[in-house]
Design a protein around this motif. Structure first.
Motif, PDB file in Angstrom:
ATOM      1  N   LEU A  45       1.064   0.591  -0.558  1.00 30.85           N
ATOM      2  CA  LEU A  45       1.006  -0.463   0.458  1.00 30.85           C
ATOM      3  C   LEU A  45       0.051  -0.144   1.602  1.00 30.85           C
ATOM      4  N   TYR A  46       0.069   1.101   2.065  1.00 30.89           N
ATOM      5  CA  TYR A  46      -0.665   1.443   3.280  1.00 30.89           C
ATOM      6  C   TYR A  46      -1.891   2.319   3.045  1.00 30.89           C
ATOM      7  N   GLN A  47      -2.001   2.906   1.902  1.00 33.24           N
ATOM      8  CA  GLN A  47      -3.175   3.658   1.475  1.00 33.24           C
ATOM      9  C   GLN A  47      -3.595   4.770   2.446  1.00 33.24           C
ATOM     10  N   PHE A  48      -2.626   5.580   2.850  1.00 32.62           N
ATOM     11  CA  PHE A  48      -2.958   6.791   3.590  1.00 32.62           C
ATOM     12  C   PHE A  48      -2.378   7.988   2.851  1.00 32.62           C
ATOM     13  N   GLU A  49      -2.883   9.146   3.177  1.00 33.33           N
ATOM     14  CA  GLU A  49      -2.539  10.364   2.458  1.00 33.33           C
ATOM     15  C   GLU A  49      -1.103  10.792   2.751  1.00 33.33           C
ATOM     16  N   ALA A  50      -0.408  11.239   1.724  1.00 26.94           N
ATOM     17  CA  ALA A  50       0.986  11.659   1.855  1.00 26.94           C
ATOM     18  C   ALA A  50       1.139  12.857   2.780  1.00 26.94           C
ATOM     19  N   ASP A  51       0.114  13.681   2.883  1.00 23.70           N
ATOM     20  CA  ASP A  51       0.233  14.885   3.712  1.00 23.70           C
ATOM     21  C   ASP A  51       0.239  14.583   5.212  1.00 23.70           C
ATOM     22  N   LYS A  52       0.001  13.339   5.588  1.00 26.75           N
ATOM     23  CA  LYS A  52       0.065  12.947   6.995  1.00 26.75           C
ATOM     24  C   LYS A  52       1.495  12.604   7.415  1.00 26.75           C
ATOM     25  N   VAL A  53       2.376  12.415   6.423  1.00 25.40           N
ATOM     26  CA  VAL A  53       3.733  11.948   6.678  1.00 25.40           C
ATOM     27  C   VAL A  53       4.733  13.092   6.544  1.00 25.40           C
ATOM     28  N   GLU A  54       5.542  13.264   7.584  1.00 24.13           N
ATOM     29  CA  GLU A  54       6.619  14.247   7.519  1.00 24.13           C
ATOM     30  C   GLU A  54       7.853  13.639   6.866  1.00 24.13           C
ATOM     31  N   ASP A  55       8.141  12.381   7.230  1.00 21.74           N
ATOM     32  CA  ASP A  55       9.346  11.708   6.760  1.00 21.74           C
ATOM     33  C   ASP A  55       9.126  10.203   6.904  1.00 21.74           C
ATOM     34  N   PHE A  56       9.834   9.406   6.116  1.00 20.40           N
ATOM     35  CA  PHE A  56       9.698   7.954   6.234  1.00 20.40           C
ATOM     36  C   PHE A  56      10.875   7.254   5.576  1.00 20.40           C
ATOM     37  N   ILE A  57      11.050   5.989   5.963  1.00 21.77           N
ATOM     38  CA  ILE A  57      11.875   5.062   5.198  1.00 21.77           C
ATOM     39  C   ILE A  57      11.014   3.831   4.985  1.00 21.77           C
ATOM     40  N   LEU A  58      11.214   3.182   3.865  1.00 16.78           N
ATOM     41  CA  LEU A  58      10.442   1.987   3.545  1.00 16.78           C
ATOM     42  C   LEU A  58      11.347   1.000   2.831  1.00 16.78           C
ATOM     43  N   TYR A  59      11.361  -0.210   3.330  1.00 18.87           N
ATOM     44  CA  TYR A  59      12.061  -1.312   2.669  1.00 18.87           C
ATOM     45  C   TYR A  59      11.083  -2.460   2.571  1.00 18.87           C
ATOM     46  N   THR A  60      11.018  -3.063   1.379  1.00 20.00           N
ATOM     47  CA  THR A  60      10.135  -4.200   1.158  1.00 20.00           C
ATOM     48  C   THR A  60      10.937  -5.365   0.592  1.00 20.00           C
ATOM     49  N   ALA A  61      10.339  -6.529   0.660  1.00 17.29           N
ATOM     50  CA  ALA A  61      10.987  -7.726   0.122  1.00 17.29           C
ATOM     51  C   ALA A  61      11.199  -7.572  -1.380  1.00 17.29           C
ATOM     52  N   SER A  62      12.237  -8.208  -1.863  1.00 16.92           N
ATOM     53  CA  SER A  62      12.539  -8.127  -3.296  1.00 16.92           C
ATOM     54  C   SER A  62      11.568  -8.965  -4.127  1.00 16.92           C
ATOM     55  N   SER A  63      10.799  -9.820  -3.471  1.00 19.82           N
ATOM     56  CA  SER A  63       9.827 -10.675  -4.157  1.00 19.82           C
ATOM     57  C   SER A  63       8.476 -10.561  -3.455  1.00 19.82           C
ATOM     58  N   ASN A  64       7.400 -10.658  -4.212  1.00 14.65           N
ATOM     59  CA  ASN A  64       6.084 -10.521  -3.590  1.00 14.65           C
ATOM     60  C   ASN A  64       5.632 -11.770  -2.834  1.00 14.65           C
ATOM     61  N   VAL A  65       6.445 -12.823  -2.840  1.00 10.61           N
ATOM     62  CA  VAL A  65       6.117 -14.011  -2.042  1.00 10.61           C
ATOM     63  C   VAL A  65       6.890 -14.017  -0.724  1.00 10.61           C
ATOM     64  N   LYS A  66       7.589 -12.935  -0.456  1.00 15.24           N
ATOM     65  CA  LYS A  66       8.303 -12.760   0.816  1.00 15.24           C
ATOM     66  C   LYS A  66       7.551 -11.721   1.644  1.00 15.24           C
ATOM     67  N   ALA A  67       7.638 -11.838   2.947  1.00 11.26           N
ATOM     68  CA  ALA A  67       6.889 -10.946   3.838  1.00 11.26           C
ATOM     69  C   ALA A  67       7.729  -9.804   4.399  1.00 11.26           C
ATOM     70  N   ASP A  68       9.048  -9.872   4.251  1.00  8.53           N
ATOM     71  CA  ASP A  68       9.922  -8.867   4.867  1.00  8.53           C
ATOM     72  C   ASP A  68       9.493  -7.448   4.514  1.00  8.53           C
ATOM     73  N   GLU A  69       9.434  -6.617   5.546  1.00 10.24           N
ATOM     74  CA  GLU A  69       9.011  -5.233   5.351  1.00 10.24           C
ATOM     75  C   GLU A  69       9.499  -4.410   6.538  1.00 10.24           C
ATOM     76  N   LEU A  70       9.954  -3.209   6.255  1.00 12.16           N
ATOM     77  CA  LEU A  70      10.369  -2.293   7.310  1.00 12.16           C
ATOM     78  C   LEU A  70       9.915  -0.898   6.927  1.00 12.16           C
ATOM     79  N   ALA A  71       9.167  -0.285   7.827  1.00 13.73           N
ATOM     80  CA  ALA A  71       8.744   1.100   7.624  1.00 13.73           C
ATOM     81  C   ALA A  71       8.937   1.860   8.929  1.00 13.73           C
TER      82      ALA A  71
END
Length: 157
Positions: free
Chosen positions: A60-86
């Motif tokens: 989704l965001y196209q950045f390197e994994a080594d920049k991230v210490e920790d994360f949570i990610l929730y996306t919409a259950s359908s690709n026609v929905k915009a809901d997203e939480l990171a």
């Protein structure tokens, strides 16, 4: 009189110590993204969303994994929905701008995709929250974005 003043002084010192030791978890640097996510879930339901993994985060965001210490990610259950939480905790504060740029590219792509096709979802994207606090980055697209932002701000105090 001296005994009374000594007692009062001891009481004040004791209260000061109790107040100083009543922290609710330390600084935001000590928190994990999962802990921040749990606090958000106590206020907002993420039931209709899918939890994402590192592969999805990178897709989704196209950045390197080594920049991230920790994360949570929730996306919409359908690709026609915009809901997203990171909620992303970067390893190094110098990476914050890079990660934010990548998230902004995602916002632009979603805007183009949904603007004419799904106006109600486009509205959610327009009202998104993208902010930082210490090593944390919050990105939220939701009808409950105000509540999510409020919880994030409270946790980061």
């Amino acid at each position: 009189m001296k005994r009374f003043l000594f007692g009062l002084l001891m009481f004040a010192i004791g209260m000061g110590m109790l107040t100083g030791c009543s922290s609710d978890g330390g600084t935001s640097e000590e928190l994990s993204a999962a802990e921040v996510g749990e606090r958000i879930q106590q206020t907002v339901s993420l039931q209709n969303m899918k939890q994402g993994d590192l592969t999805k985060l990178q897709k989704l965001y196209q950045f390197e994994a080594d920049k991230v210490e920790d994360f949570i990610l929730y996306t919409a259950s359908s690709n026609v929905k915009a809901d997203e939480l990171a909620v992303i905790k970067v390893k190094d504060a110098s990476d914050t701008e890079h990660v934010i740029e990548k998230i902004q590219q995602r916002i632009e792509a979603q805007t183009i995709k949904l603007k004419d096709y799904r106006p109600e979802e486009y509205f959610l994207i327009e009202k998104h929250v993208l902010k930082t606090s210490g090593p944390f980055i919050l990105f939220a697209v939701s009808k409950d974005v105000d509540q999510i932002e409020s919880v994030f701000d409270e946790v980061m105090k």
